[in-house]
Scaffold this motif. Structure first.
Motif, PDB file in Angstrom:
ATOM      1  N   ASP A  64      33.846 -27.260  55.095  1.00  0.00           N
ATOM      2  CA  ASP A  64      33.660 -26.583  53.814  1.00  0.00           C
ATOM      3  C   ASP A  64      34.561 -27.270  52.802  1.00  0.00           C
ATOM      4  OD1 ASP A  64      33.560 -24.846  51.623  1.00  0.00           O
ATOM      5  OD2 ASP A  64      34.666 -23.243  52.633  1.00  0.00           O
ATOM      6  N   ILE A  65      33.963 -27.915  51.798  1.00  0.00           N
ATOM      7  CA  ILE A  65      34.733 -28.622  50.770  1.00  0.00           C
ATOM      8  C   ILE A  65      34.992 -27.665  49.617  1.00  0.00           C
ATOM      9  CG2 ILE A  65      34.821 -30.616  49.232  1.00  0.00           C
ATOM     10  CD1 ILE A  65      32.513 -31.812  50.916  1.00  0.00           C
ATOM     11  N   GLY A  66      36.264 -27.332  49.374  1.00  0.00           N
ATOM     12  CA  GLY A  66      36.613 -26.407  48.304  1.00  0.00           C
ATOM     13  C   GLY A  66      36.471 -24.972  48.768  1.00  0.00           C
ATOM     14  N   THR A  67      37.350 -24.562  49.652  1.00  0.00           N
ATOM     15  CA  THR A  67      37.193 -23.326  50.408  1.00  0.00           C
ATOM     16  C   THR A  67      37.307 -22.073  49.553  1.00  0.00           C
ATOM     17  OG1 THR A  67      38.138 -24.469  52.307  1.00  0.00           O
ATOM     18  CG2 THR A  67      38.058 -22.103  52.423  1.00  0.00           C
ATOM     19  N   GLY A  68      38.150 -22.099  48.513  1.00  0.00           N
ATOM     20  CA  GLY A  68      38.400 -20.866  47.769  1.00  0.00           C
ATOM     21  C   GLY A  68      39.005 -19.816  48.688  1.00  0.00           C
ATOM     22  N   TRP A  69      38.605 -18.561  48.493  1.00  0.00           N
ATOM     23  CA  TRP A  69      39.132 -17.508  49.386  1.00  0.00           C
ATOM     24  C   TRP A  69      38.385 -17.464  50.711  1.00  0.00           C
ATOM     25  CZ3 TRP A  69      35.371 -14.120  50.642  1.00  0.00           C
ATOM     26  CH2 TRP A  69      34.372 -13.827  49.701  1.00  0.00           C
ATOM     27  N   GLY A  70      37.328 -18.296  50.858  1.00  0.00           N
ATOM     28  CA  GLY A  70      36.758 -18.492  52.182  1.00  0.00           C
ATOM     29  C   GLY A  70      35.338 -18.081  52.463  1.00  0.00           C
ATOM     30  N   PRO A  71      34.490 -17.740  51.481  1.00  0.00           N
ATOM     31  CA  PRO A  71      33.161 -17.230  51.844  1.00  0.00           C
ATOM     32  C   PRO A  71      32.331 -18.196  52.679  1.00  0.00           C
ATOM     33  CG  PRO A  71      33.281 -17.724  49.483  1.00  0.00           C
ATOM     34  CD  PRO A  71      34.671 -17.760  50.017  1.00  0.00           C
ATOM     35  N   ILE A  72      32.400 -19.490  52.376  1.00  0.00           N
ATOM     36  CA  ILE A  72      31.610 -20.459  53.136  1.00  0.00           C
ATOM     37  C   ILE A  72      32.224 -20.687  54.513  1.00  0.00           C
ATOM     38  CG2 ILE A  72      30.848 -22.875  53.230  1.00  0.00           C
ATOM     39  CD1 ILE A  72      30.521 -22.765  50.182  1.00  0.00           C
ATOM     40  N   SER A  73      33.517 -20.915  54.563  1.00  0.00           N
ATOM     41  CA  SER A  73      34.188 -21.121  55.858  1.00  0.00           C
ATOM     42  C   SER A  73      34.004 -19.928  56.774  1.00  0.00           C
ATOM     43  CB  SER A  73      35.687 -21.375  55.644  1.00  0.00           C
ATOM     44  OG  SER A  73      35.926 -22.638  55.087  1.00  0.00           O
TER      45      SER A  73
END
Length: 206
Positions: A64-73
């Motif tokens: 996941d490129i650019g995880t942020g708070w994590g929705p994709i990861s």
């Protein structure tokens, strides 16, 4: 949206996590977000479209490129419980929130790294990303130039990009850029269109 929300390693302001209810992989869950990051109110529109439209992920190592708070990861980890999920994030606050959310949801297969700390020998079977378009072309191109060539053979990447922020021109740039990669053959296409967003597909065939 300030570029700081995307790309500051140490955002200003108090770090006060707050709970938010979201749906990930078909399940309503409680996660934590905070100020000084991208989309602290919940799942942004582009990421929601990626999660809804991208095909099921596969493989043993995914990115996941650019995880942020994590929705994709978090979604990748829920869908692929035996896979190693790597989140790349420059914003330390975002990275910590992803770790906190993984622990909250009992997902032990997520690791979050600063870009320079990702092991150099890793290749990725699946890449999902809502890339940080607003950081500017030069920075964005550097990000994609770093990670897309690390697709494993037969690997696939899916990127969600707003149409009016240059999705079509970015698709052409990715195709031209990957043509110059010494190892591997890549095919770049538009996988889906929804609500003003494109999902771009990159497939490494060899």
């Amino acid at each position: 949206m300030s570029v700081e929300h995307y790309f500051s390693s140490d955002p200003q302001g108090d770090f006060t996590p707050k709970q938010v209810s979201v749906e990930l992989a078909g399940e309503r869950v409680s996660v934590v977000t905070a100020s000084g990051i991208f989309s602290p109110a919940g799942i942004d529109k582009g990421t929601a479209i990626l999660l809804a439209e991208a095909p099921e992920p596969s493989g043993s190592t995914v990115l996941d490129i650019g995880t942020g708070w994590g929705p994709i990861s978090l979604t990748l980890a829920k869908k692929l419980p035996l896979a190693r999920v790597i989140g790349v994030e420059v914003n330390q606050r975002s990275a910590e929130l992803t770790r906190m959310n993984a622990e909250r949801l009992g997902l032990s297969n997520i690791e979050v790294f600063a870009p320079s700390d990702v092991p150099g020998d890793l290749q990725f079977d699946t890449i999902w990303s809502n890339p940080p378009i607003r950081v500017g072309k030069d920075v964005l191109h550097d990000i994609l130039r770093t990670w897309l060539p690390r697709l494993a053979p037969q690997g696939c990447a899916y990127l969600v990009v707003q149409k009016n922020l240059g999705a079509d021109s970015l698709q052409k740039w990715i195709a031209k850029e990957l043509d110059s990669v010494d190892a591997g053959t890549f095919e770049v296409s538009r996988y889906a269109t929804a609500k003003g967003f494109r999902i771009l597909e990159v497939v490494r065939s060899a």
